[in-house]
Scaffold this motif. Structure first.
Motif, PDB file in Angstrom:
ATOM      1  N   ASP A  49       0.836  -1.203   0.000  1.00 10.82           N
ATOM      2  CA  ASP A  49       0.000   0.000   0.000  1.00 10.82           C
ATOM      3  C   ASP A  49       0.869   1.250   0.000  1.00 10.82           C
ATOM      4  N   ILE A  50       1.920   1.212   0.809  1.00 12.87           N
ATOM      5  CA  ILE A  50       2.824   2.355   0.903  1.00 12.87           C
ATOM      6  C   ILE A  50       3.597   2.531  -0.407  1.00 12.87           C
ATOM      7  N   HIS A  51       4.065   1.416  -0.979  1.00 11.92           N
ATOM      8  CA  HIS A  51       4.745   1.494  -2.282  1.00 11.92           C
ATOM      9  C   HIS A  51       3.833   2.145  -3.322  1.00 11.92           C
ATOM     10  N   GLN A  52       2.564   1.749  -3.332  1.00 13.38           N
ATOM     11  CA  GLN A  52       1.634   2.282  -4.333  1.00 13.38           C
ATOM     12  C   GLN A  52       1.389   3.769  -4.116  1.00 13.38           C
ATOM     13  N   VAL A  53       1.148   4.162  -2.877  1.00 11.91           N
ATOM     14  CA  VAL A  53       0.892   5.573  -2.584  1.00 11.91           C
ATOM     15  C   VAL A  53       2.102   6.430  -2.958  1.00 11.91           C
ATOM     16  N   ASN A  54       3.307   5.883  -2.768  1.00  6.12           N
ATOM     17  CA  ASN A  54       4.528   6.628  -3.074  1.00  6.12           C
ATOM     18  C   ASN A  54       4.956   6.501  -4.531  1.00  6.12           C
ATOM     19  N   GLU A  55       4.183   5.746  -5.333  1.00  4.86           N
ATOM     20  CA  GLU A  55       4.502   5.491  -6.742  1.00  4.86           C
ATOM     21  C   GLU A  55       5.886   4.867  -6.899  1.00  4.86           C
ATOM     22  N   ASP A  56       6.251   3.999  -5.965  1.00  3.00           N
ATOM     23  CA  ASP A  56       7.535   3.303  -6.058  1.00  3.00           C
ATOM     24  C   ASP A  56       7.561   2.325  -7.223  1.00  3.00           C
ATOM     25  N   TRP A  57       6.390   1.877  -7.660  1.00  4.17           N
ATOM     26  CA  TRP A  57       6.314   0.882  -8.727  1.00  4.17           C
ATOM     27  C   TRP A  57       5.795   1.491 -10.035  1.00  4.17           C
ATOM     28  N   GLY A  58       5.874   2.804 -10.163  1.00 10.86           N
ATOM     29  CA  GLY A  58       5.430   3.451 -11.390  1.00 10.86           C
ATOM     30  C   GLY A  58       4.237   4.349 -11.160  1.00 10.86           C
ATOM     31  N   GLN A  59       3.901   5.089 -12.193  1.00  7.87           N
ATOM     32  CA  GLN A  59       2.817   6.063 -12.107  1.00  7.87           C
ATOM     33  C   GLN A  59       1.501   5.370 -11.810  1.00  7.87           C
ATOM     34  N   ALA A  60       0.679   5.985 -10.964  1.00 11.38           N
ATOM     35  CA  ALA A  60      -0.585   5.401 -10.544  1.00 11.38           C
ATOM     36  C   ALA A  60      -1.664   6.478 -10.499  1.00 11.38           C
ATOM     37  N   PRO A  61      -2.937   6.076 -10.528  1.00 12.43           N
ATOM     38  CA  PRO A  61      -4.018   7.062 -10.507  1.00 12.43           C
ATOM     39  C   PRO A  61      -4.312   7.549  -9.086  1.00 12.43           C
ATOM     40  N   PHE A  62      -4.689   8.814  -8.990  1.00 15.70           N
ATOM     41  CA  PHE A  62      -5.084   9.408  -7.717  1.00 15.70           C
ATOM     42  C   PHE A  62      -6.368  10.196  -7.916  1.00 15.70           C
TER      43      PHE A  62
END
Length: 351
Positions: A49-62
Motif C-alpha cells: 500500500d505504501i509502495h503504491q501511494v509513493n509510486e515506487d512501482w510506477g505512475q498510478a491514478p489518484f
C-alpha cells in the motif's frame, strides 16, 4: 447505509503521490446479478500500500484508496448469486475479477490472467481506477469473495488475504513439510505468517533476520532457530543447510550468499518486491542445481484452501488494530519496522 443503489461510500484516500491519506468518498457500482455487497469490518495495511501511494512501482491514478486485505460481512447479494448469503463472513484479496476463460484463469491462476486481472486497487484493465479496502463497503463479483471460516476472527483473518496467501502458496508449492528445512528471511507482516504456516505444515523452520531483536518472537511463532544475517558467520555456519528459503524482504540482497545456504537442488523463492534490479552470479545456481524463483499471491481456489488451512490450525495474523485517523502514523511505523506484525484498520472508524 441502504443496501440498494450504492453509489458512494466513505473511504480514506491519498489525494496525490506521497500525500497523507484523508477521509473522502468514492463511488461503488450498484450490486449486479452476480455481485455481493460487503460491509468491510477490517482492512490490513500491507507494505505494498505504501509502495503504491509513493509510486515506487510506477505512475498510478489518484486519488488512491489502498487496501487489499479485506474482511467483512455480506449485506446484499445479486439475484444470481449462489456462493454467498447475507450475513456470511467473507474476505477479498489482491484482485476482484479476471477474464475467467484464459489458460491461467482456467488453471486457477487468476492473478496471472492473460487478459488482465482487475486489482482491488489502484486500476483495472480498462484503465479506470479501482478503490480498495480502506473504506466502509465494497461490491465484488461473488466468485472473488472468499469464505472466512469460523474460528478465525475477522480482524486476524484480514491480513491472510495477502500476507497469508503470499507465504502459503510458495511453501506448499515447494513442499515445505516434515523432513524439510525451511528458512524465512525477514520477520515482518509477511515473514511472521511464513513461520506460522511452515511450522503448521511440519517443516523445521529457521528465521533469518538482520538482527536478533525479534528472536523471542520468532521462536514463539514456531521457528526452531533464529540467526542474524548481519553476522557473516551465519552464512558460513549455515552453508548447504536448507531445502527451501522464502525471502519476504523488499530490498536488494546478496543473492549469491543466500543461494549458498541451500542444499543441492534447493530453491530460493522471493515474494518481496524490491524497486531496483538485482544481480546474481550464475555459478551460484549451476553449482548444486539450485533454483531461483518468484511467487505472487495465489488464485481463488488456493486462497480459499489457505483460509481453510489457517482455520484448521488456528492461525491468524499477529495484529495491532487502529482507527482510521492513525493510518498515516501506521505508515510511518511500518517504514520504521515498528509493528508486530500487521496493522489492521477498524473500518467502522471511517464512517
Amino acid at each position: 447505509m441502504s443496501n440498494t443503489d450504492v453509489t458512494t461510500v466513505a473511504a480514506y484516500a491519498a489525494p496525490a503521490p506521497q500525500s497523507p491519506l484523508a477521509r473522502t468518498t468514492v463511488p461503488r457500482r450498484p450490486v449486479g446479478d452476480n455481485d455481493v455487497l460487503i460491509e468491510i469490518k477490517y482492512c490490513g495495511i500491507c507494505h505494498s500500500d505504501i509502495h503504491q501511494v509513493n509510486e515506487d512501482w510506477g505512475q498510478a491514478p489518484f486519488p488512491m484508496v489502498p487496501g487489499h486485505e479485506i474482511a467483512g460481512i455480506v449485506t446484499q447479494v445479486g439475484s444470481a448469486v449462489t456462493r454467498h448469503e447475507v450475513g456470511d463472513r467473507v474476505g477479498v484479496g489482491c484482485f476482484v475479477d479476471s477474464c475467467r476463460t484464459c489458460e491461467n484463469c482456467v488453471a486457477g491462476l487468476e492473478q496471472f490472467c492473460l487478459n488482465g486481472a482487475t486489482g482491488t486497487y489502484p486500476i483495472g484493465p480498462d484503465g479506470e481506477p479501482t478503490y480498495g479496502g480502506y473504506s466502509t463497503h465494497i461490491v465484488v463479483a461473488e466468485d472473488f469473495a472468499l469464505s472466512i471460516p469460523e474460528g478465525i476472527s475477522l480482524e486476524e483473518a484480514a491480513p491472510l488475504l495477502c500476507a497469508g496467501i503470499t507465504l502459503y502458496s510458495p511453501l506448499t508449492r515447494w513442499n515445505a513439510g516434515p523432513g524439510k528445512k525451511v528458512a524465512i528471511v525477514g520477520l515482518g507482516g509477511l515473514g511472521h505468517m511464513g513461520v506460522k504456516i511452515a511450522n503448521a505444515l511440519g517443516a523445521d523452520v529457521t528465521v533469518l533476520s538482520q538482527s536478533l531483536r525479534k528472536k523471542d518472537d520468532g521462536l514463539r511463532l514456531g521457528a526452531k532457530a533464529f540467526h542474524a544475517t548481519s553476522d557473516p558467520e551465519t552464512f558460513t555456519k549455515l552453508a548447504g543447510t536448507f531445502d527451501l528459503i522464502v525471502s519476504t524482504v523488499s530490498a536488494n540482497m546478496d543473492l549469491d550468499a543466500y543461494l549458498g545456504l541451500l542444499r543441492s537442488g534447493g530453491t530460493f523463492v522471493n515474494v518481496g518486491a524490491p524497486g531496483e534490479p538485482n544481480s546474481i552470479n550464475m555459478f551460484s545456481l549451476i553449482g548444486g542445481n539450485k533454483n531461483l524463483a518468484g511467487s505472487m499471491v495465489g488464485g481463488i481456489a488456493e486462497t480459499q484452501a489457505m483460509l481453510d488451512f489457517c482455520a484448521q490450525h488456528n492461525l491468524g495474523a499477529d495484529i495491532e488494530v487502529i482507527p482510521a485517523d492513525k493510518i498515516n502514523e501506521a505508515y510511518e511505523r511500518v517504514l520504521a519496522g515498528d509493528v508486530r506484525y500487521r496493522f489492521v484498520i477498524d473500518t467502522a472508524t471511517i464512517a
